[in-house]
Design an enzyme around this catalytic site. Structure first.
Site, PDB file in Angstrom:
ATOM      1  N   ARG A  16      39.849  29.654  52.431  1.00  0.00           N
ATOM      2  CA  ARG A  16      40.375  28.570  51.794  1.00  0.00           C
ATOM      3  C   ARG A  16      41.517  28.650  51.150  1.00  0.00           C
ATOM      4  O   ARG A  16      42.171  29.304  51.574  1.00  0.00           O
ATOM      5  CB  ARG A  16      38.990  28.652  50.461  1.00  0.00           C
ATOM      6  CG  ARG A  16      39.114  30.138  49.837  1.00  0.00           C
ATOM      7  CD  ARG A  16      37.923  30.411  48.884  1.00  0.00           C
ATOM      8  NE  ARG A  16      37.708  31.895  48.519  1.00  0.00           N
ATOM      9  CZ  ARG A  16      38.359  32.414  47.617  1.00  0.00           C
ATOM     10  NH1 ARG A  16      39.042  31.818  46.549  1.00  0.00           N
ATOM     11  NH2 ARG A  16      38.290  33.810  47.238  1.00  0.00           N
ATOM     12  N   ASP A  64      39.617  43.421  55.279  1.00  0.00           N
ATOM     13  CA  ASP A  64      40.226  43.692  53.786  1.00  0.00           C
ATOM     14  C   ASP A  64      41.737  44.143  53.946  1.00  0.00           C
ATOM     15  O   ASP A  64      41.849  45.212  54.500  1.00  0.00           O
ATOM     16  CB  ASP A  64      39.243  44.952  53.203  1.00  0.00           C
ATOM     17  CG  ASP A  64      39.770  44.874  51.636  1.00  0.00           C
ATOM     18  OD1 ASP A  64      41.128  44.424  51.330  1.00  0.00           O
ATOM     19  OD2 ASP A  64      39.283  45.394  50.910  1.00  0.00           O
ATOM     20  N   ASN A  91      49.111  36.107  53.614  1.00  0.00           N
ATOM     21  CA  ASN A  91      48.976  35.270  52.415  1.00  0.00           C
ATOM     22  C   ASN A  91      47.826  35.539  51.548  1.00  0.00           C
ATOM     23  O   ASN A  91      47.755  35.139  50.158  1.00  0.00           O
ATOM     24  CB  ASN A  91      48.490  33.811  53.091  1.00  0.00           C
ATOM     25  CG  ASN A  91      47.769  32.902  52.249  1.00  0.00           C
ATOM     26  OD1 ASN A  91      48.247  32.209  51.408  1.00  0.00           O
ATOM     27  ND2 ASN A  91      46.455  33.018  52.127  1.00  0.00           N
ATOM     28  N   TYR A 156      50.491  40.518  38.236  1.00  0.00           N
ATOM     29  CA  TYR A 156      50.644  39.609  39.522  1.00  0.00           C
ATOM     30  C   TYR A 156      52.195  39.396  39.711  1.00  0.00           C
ATOM     31  O   TYR A 156      52.605  39.397  40.864  1.00  0.00           O
ATOM     32  CB  TYR A 156      49.980  38.167  38.968  1.00  0.00           C
ATOM     33  CG  TYR A 156      50.062  37.219  40.089  1.00  0.00           C
ATOM     34  CD1 TYR A 156      49.199  37.147  41.136  1.00  0.00           C
ATOM     35  CD2 TYR A 156      50.885  35.950  40.035  1.00  0.00           C
ATOM     36  CE1 TYR A 156      49.275  36.121  42.036  1.00  0.00           C
ATOM     37  CE2 TYR A 156      50.932  35.095  40.769  1.00  0.00           C
ATOM     38  CZ  TYR A 156      50.030  34.922  41.797  1.00  0.00           C
ATOM     39  OH  TYR A 156      50.121  33.946  42.715  1.00  0.00           O
TER      40      TYR A 156
END
Ligand code: NAP
Length: 248
Positions: A16, A64, A91, A156
């Site tokens: 997605r 994974d 990505n 992050y």
């Protein structure tokens, strides 16, 4: 002539969002697409069917990216099936946002494993094949947050800044072997996920961007296409923002 004709590309996290957008653009430009996902079996099968129906060659692998051994097995399986790997798009990524005061050790570790270690795992995995071929293009998905930092995203931001350092080091180390490595720093990209947010808030974000809109997955995919293709043959070690002018 399609820009990726004859090239085999691995794209992590493409069931997605941005990864899916890259898979679609790459397949349309003639690449053989091996994409990965973590748990979205149905979406992966649907993407495989979509790309194949359009005449492309595509296969989804449940793998994974944060697990070193999984990454090595994935690359082995891709090389066995498609012969080589010319392009790697790191990505796959997640967020676990929290203020530092409340951020748990697990929230920190999970982000580092999935966002940063994954790029190490996959890059190590493709290295032997790319060195033997004396060519390759590796693209790491960073973020404007990795460039600028962001309150509530210390984990992050650190992982995405880490990817930029990793990108420059890989570029320096492997340039002599004709292996290039660049990073993309997307700004606010509108995906299914952002579709669920409050429209008023999203509109305020759009208004603050010089180009007055959120980016599309195709906007990011078009840069990934350029960096994957021979069109960018003299570009390595760079981080390029796709953010509508958000960071200048
Ligand atoms: P997304 O829609 O949440 O999709 C994430 C993808 O990564 C999914 O395919 C997911 O697979 C996969 N994934 C998650 N963990 C994985 C793992 N451990 N191993 C393999 N695959 C895994 O994300 P997105 O918004 O498209 O973002 C893609 C990348 O762009 C991320 O690195 C993100 O940090 C970066 N980025 C996004 C934005 C933005 O505005 N969207 C901005 C800047 C940077 P499943 O479907 O199976 O879970």
């Amino acid at each position: 002539m399609k820009l990726l004709e004859g090239k085999v590309a691995i794209i992590t996290g493409a069931s997605r969002g941005i990864g899916k957008g890259i898979a679609e653009v790459f397949a349309a430009q003639g690449a053989t697409v091996a994409f990965t996902y973590l748990s979205s079996d149905e979406k992966a099968r649907a993407l495989e069917a979509e790309l194949t129906a359009k005449g492309g060659v595509a296969k989804g692998f449940k793998s994974d990216a944060s697990k070193f051994d999984d990454a090595q097995s994935l690359v082995d399986a891709v090389v066995k099936e498609f012969g080589t790997v010319d392009v790697l798009i790191n990505n796959a990524g997640i967020t676990r946002d929290n203020l530092l005061m409340r951020m748990s050790e697990d929230q920190w570790d999970e982000i580092m494993e999935i966002n940063l270690k994954s790029a190490f795992n996959l890059t190590k995995g493709v290295l032997r094949t790319m060195l033997k071929a004396r060519k390759g293009s590796i693209v790491n998905m960073s973020s404007v947050v990795g460039v600028k930092g962001n309150a509530g995203q210390a984990n992050y931001a650190a992982s995405k800044a880490g990817l930029i350092g990793f990108t420059k080091s890989v570029a320096a180390e492997l340039g002599s072997r004709n292996i290039r490595c660049n990073a993309i720093a997307p700004g606010f990209i509108e995906t299914e996920m952002t579709g669920a947010l409050d429209e008023k808030v999203v509109q305020e974000w759009r208004d603050a961007i010089p180009l007055k809109r959120g980016g599309s997955t195709e906007d990011v995919a078009n840069l990934a296409l350029f960096l994957a293709s021979d069109m960018s043959g003299y570009i390595t070690g760079q981080t390029i923002n796709v953010d509508g002018g958000m960071l200048m």
